[in-house]
Design a protein around this motif. Structure first.
Motif, PDB file in Angstrom:
ATOM      1  N   GLN A  81      29.283  37.884  49.123  1.00  0.00           N
ATOM      2  CA  GLN A  81      30.459  38.708  49.357  1.00  0.00           C
ATOM      3  C   GLN A  81      31.145  39.019  48.028  1.00  0.00           C
ATOM      4  O   GLN A  81      30.961  38.308  47.038  1.00  0.00           O
ATOM      5  CB  GLN A  81      31.428  38.006  50.314  1.00  0.00           C
ATOM      6  CG  GLN A  81      30.870  37.860  51.727  1.00  0.00           C
ATOM      7  CD  GLN A  81      31.872  37.274  52.693  1.00  0.00           C
ATOM      8  OE1 GLN A  81      32.351  36.163  52.515  1.00  0.00           O
ATOM      9  NE2 GLN A  81      32.196  38.032  53.729  1.00  0.00           N
ATOM     10  N   PHE A  82      31.953  40.067  48.032  1.00  0.00           N
ATOM     11  CA  PHE A  82      32.504  40.597  46.794  1.00  0.00           C
ATOM     12  C   PHE A  82      34.014  40.735  46.899  1.00  0.00           C
ATOM     13  O   PHE A  82      34.564  40.942  47.984  1.00  0.00           O
ATOM     14  CB  PHE A  82      31.894  41.974  46.482  1.00  0.00           C
ATOM     15  CG  PHE A  82      30.401  41.971  46.365  1.00  0.00           C
ATOM     16  CD1 PHE A  82      29.786  41.860  45.128  1.00  0.00           C
ATOM     17  CD2 PHE A  82      29.603  42.075  47.501  1.00  0.00           C
ATOM     18  CE1 PHE A  82      28.405  41.857  45.016  1.00  0.00           C
ATOM     19  CE2 PHE A  82      28.222  42.072  47.396  1.00  0.00           C
ATOM     20  CZ  PHE A  82      27.624  41.962  46.153  1.00  0.00           C
ATOM     21  N   THR A 243      43.116  54.181  43.021  1.00  0.00           N
ATOM     22  CA  THR A 243      43.176  52.952  42.237  1.00  0.00           C
ATOM     23  C   THR A 243      42.973  51.749  43.159  1.00  0.00           C
ATOM     24  O   THR A 243      43.120  51.864  44.388  1.00  0.00           O
ATOM     25  CB  THR A 243      44.531  52.837  41.534  1.00  0.00           C
ATOM     26  OG1 THR A 243      45.560  52.727  42.534  1.00  0.00           O
ATOM     27  CG2 THR A 243      44.793  54.057  40.664  1.00  0.00           C
ATOM     28  N   PRO A 244      42.643  50.584  42.609  1.00  0.00           N
ATOM     29  CA  PRO A 244      42.496  49.391  43.459  1.00  0.00           C
ATOM     30  C   PRO A 244      43.751  49.061  44.255  1.00  0.00           C
ATOM     31  O   PRO A 244      43.658  48.608  45.399  1.00  0.00           O
ATOM     32  CB  PRO A 244      42.155  48.293  42.449  1.00  0.00           C
ATOM     33  CG  PRO A 244      41.503  49.006  41.318  1.00  0.00           C
ATOM     34  CD  PRO A 244      42.204  50.323  41.223  1.00  0.00           C
ATOM     35  N   LYS A 293      40.470  40.509  43.059  1.00  0.00           N
ATOM     36  CA  LYS A 293      39.580  40.526  41.898  1.00  0.00           C
ATOM     37  C   LYS A 293      38.982  39.140  41.719  1.00  0.00           C
ATOM     38  O   LYS A 293      39.544  38.132  42.170  1.00  0.00           O
ATOM     39  CB  LYS A 293      40.329  40.952  40.636  1.00  0.00           C
ATOM     40  CG  LYS A 293      41.472  40.025  40.246  1.00  0.00           C
ATOM     41  CD  LYS A 293      42.156  40.501  38.979  1.00  0.00           C
ATOM     42  CE  LYS A 293      43.293  39.534  38.591  1.00  0.00           C
ATOM     43  NZ  LYS A 293      43.949  39.955  37.331  1.00  0.00           N
ATOM     44  N   SER A 294      37.848  39.085  41.053  1.00  0.00           N
ATOM     45  CA  SER A 294      37.150  37.819  40.850  1.00  0.00           C
ATOM     46  C   SER A 294      37.323  37.351  39.410  1.00  0.00           C
ATOM     47  O   SER A 294      37.629  38.145  38.507  1.00  0.00           O
ATOM     48  CB  SER A 294      35.664  37.978  41.172  1.00  0.00           C
ATOM     49  OG  SER A 294      35.077  38.952  40.320  1.00  0.00           O
ATOM     50  N   ASN A 295      37.114  36.072  39.198  1.00  0.00           N
ATOM     51  CA  ASN A 295      37.200  35.517  37.845  1.00  0.00           C
ATOM     52  C   ASN A 295      36.017  36.001  37.012  1.00  0.00           C
ATOM     53  O   ASN A 295      34.859  35.812  37.378  1.00  0.00           O
ATOM     54  CB  ASN A 295      37.196  33.986  37.899  1.00  0.00           C
ATOM     55  CG  ASN A 295      38.421  33.446  38.612  1.00  0.00           C
ATOM     56  OD1 ASN A 295      39.494  34.052  38.564  1.00  0.00           O
ATOM     57  ND2 ASN A 295      38.276  32.303  39.281  1.00  0.00           N
ATOM     58  N   GLY A 296      36.320  36.641  35.913  1.00  0.00           N
ATOM     59  CA  GLY A 296      35.271  37.164  35.055  1.00  0.00           C
ATOM     60  C   GLY A 296      34.718  38.500  35.494  1.00  0.00           C
ATOM     61  O   GLY A 296      33.784  39.020  34.868  1.00  0.00           O
ATOM     62  N   GLY A 297      35.258  39.067  36.563  1.00  0.00           N
ATOM     63  CA  GLY A 297      34.782  40.361  37.043  1.00  0.00           C
ATOM     64  C   GLY A 297      35.550  41.508  36.414  1.00  0.00           C
ATOM     65  O   GLY A 297      36.316  41.348  35.458  1.00  0.00           O
ATOM     66  N   LYS A 301      42.602  47.502  35.762  1.00  0.00           N
ATOM     67  CA  LYS A 301      42.920  48.545  34.785  1.00  0.00           C
ATOM     68  C   LYS A 301      41.692  49.390  34.454  1.00  0.00           C
ATOM     69  O   LYS A 301      41.801  50.596  34.223  1.00  0.00           O
ATOM     70  CB  LYS A 301      43.477  47.912  33.514  1.00  0.00           C
ATOM     71  CG  LYS A 301      44.833  47.244  33.695  1.00  0.00           C
ATOM     72  CD  LYS A 301      45.330  46.668  32.378  1.00  0.00           C
ATOM     73  CE  LYS A 301      46.689  46.002  32.549  1.00  0.00           C
ATOM     74  NZ  LYS A 301      47.200  45.426  31.273  1.00  0.00           N
ATOM     75  N   GLU A 302      40.530  48.759  34.426  1.00  0.00           N
ATOM     76  CA  GLU A 302      39.307  49.499  34.110  1.00  0.00           C
ATOM     77  C   GLU A 302      38.983  50.520  35.200  1.00  0.00           C
ATOM     78  O   GLU A 302      38.510  51.620  34.912  1.00  0.00           O
ATOM     79  CB  GLU A 302      38.144  48.521  33.942  1.00  0.00           C
ATOM     80  CG  GLU A 302      38.359  47.488  32.835  1.00  0.00           C
ATOM     81  CD  GLU A 302      37.209  46.500  32.757  1.00  0.00           C
ATOM     82  OE1 GLU A 302      36.106  46.855  33.220  1.00  0.00           O
ATOM     83  OE2 GLU A 302      37.413  45.388  32.251  1.00  0.00           O
TER      84      GLU A 302
END
Length: 306
Positions: A81-82, A243-244, A293-297, A301-302
């Motif tokens: 899952q994401f 946007t997210p 959001k995930s850690n390191g993902g 902003k991107e």
């Protein structure tokens, strides 16, 4: 031996005379041979009957096989899952070079029975996905409601003009609402058999028979309808350029509305959310784990700058 000799003599004479027929006693089979043939016939018929009854038993067993009363829902423990931002990143990568105007789509899988009431409603998202909806308002043409509908942005207003256009096959609108004063005339117009199959027939149950035309038109502008089919509720949840934060607000509003709909029918049937999948017009589905959001993902902003 004498009988055998007589048969041979008669056979030799028969070769000269074409009218000769051998005696029946010479062609008669022995009792043992006849019994063998009868046994073979009986065995063949019995085997055929046995096969026929066996087929009947199999078909009966298949009919009696119990079918599932619920839709198949896979276990999510072993499924990848994401987070929302990661799913948006992959979906945008799939949509690179797309000629159409792709949209994010949300698929909500439910744990529910196959036979029973379905979830169906209309929702105005915080950030509307489609704002160019053509709205038709059925109301007396010279009434106050007609003036309000025109000011609110309706593209088609009236009664007989709309009925005649629909009967001629000219359906130039995406949504249709009816004022309460025009409801009796709508019922007698005979357009229900045309608008009904297209999902455009005004209905008090769906909130498209109204008194306040202005608010109804504004709600339909940017509003989205959804319906449960095969245990899944689908909805276009956002433009690809959202946007997210915008997409997260739309998803939250949609899921909250679904929970209210399921709670309203809890006395008739128990429904629960099983999985939320985000996809788009051309991209595959990505199961969401509920995180933003995930850690390191990828960072929000991107995706905002993309």
């Amino acid at each position: 031996m004498a009988s055998t000799r007589n048969c041979i003599i008669q056979w030799s004479r028969g070769s000269v005379s074409s009218s000769f027929r051998p005696p029946s006693q010479c062609l008669r089979a022995s009792p043992i041979t006849q019994q063998t043939r009868n046994a073979a016939v009986l065995t063949g018929s019995n085997s055929a009957n046995a096969a026929k009854y066996k087929r009947k038993e199999l078909s009966t067993a298949q009919k009696k096989k119990k079918q599932r009363s619920t839709f198949v829902n896979h276990d999510l423990k072993d499924m990848e899952q994401f987070a929302l931002c990661d799913a948006m990143r992959y979906i945008r990568a799939f949509e690179v070079g797309s000629q159409r105007n792709p949209k994010y789509e949300l698929h909500v899988k439910l744990r529910t029975l196959k036979n029973g009431p379905v979830v169906r409603n209309r929702l105005r998202l915080p950030h509307p996905v489609k704002t160019d909806i053509r709205i038709c308002v059925i109301c007396p043409p010279d009434s106050k409601a007609a003036t309000q509908a025109k000011q609110a942005g309706a593209v088609l207003i009236g009664e007989d003009v709309i009925f005649d256009a629909v009967k001629e096959g000219r359906i130039e609108f995406d949504r249709c609402i009816c004022h309460v004063d025009s409801l009796p005339k709508l019922a007698k117009s005979g357009v229900a058999r045309i608008l009904g199959p297209r999902g455009l027939m005004p209905s008090a149950k769906m909130g498209s028979v109204v008194k306040d035309v202005t608010s109804a038109v504004k709600d339909l502008t940017g509003g989205s309808e959804y319906r449960e089919r095969m245990g899944v509720v689908r909805l276009a949840i956002g433009q690809l350029g959202f946007t997210p934060d915008m997409l997260q607000k739309n998803i939250k509003a949609f899921v909250d509305m679904l929970k209210k709909d399921m709670a309203a029918m809890s006395d008739r049937m128990n429904k629960e959310l099983h999985e939320v999948v985000l996809s788009s017009t051309n991209a595959p589905g990505f199961s969401l784990n509920g995180e933003f959001k995930s850690n390191g993902g990828v960072q929000p902003k991107e995706l905002t700058a993309a």
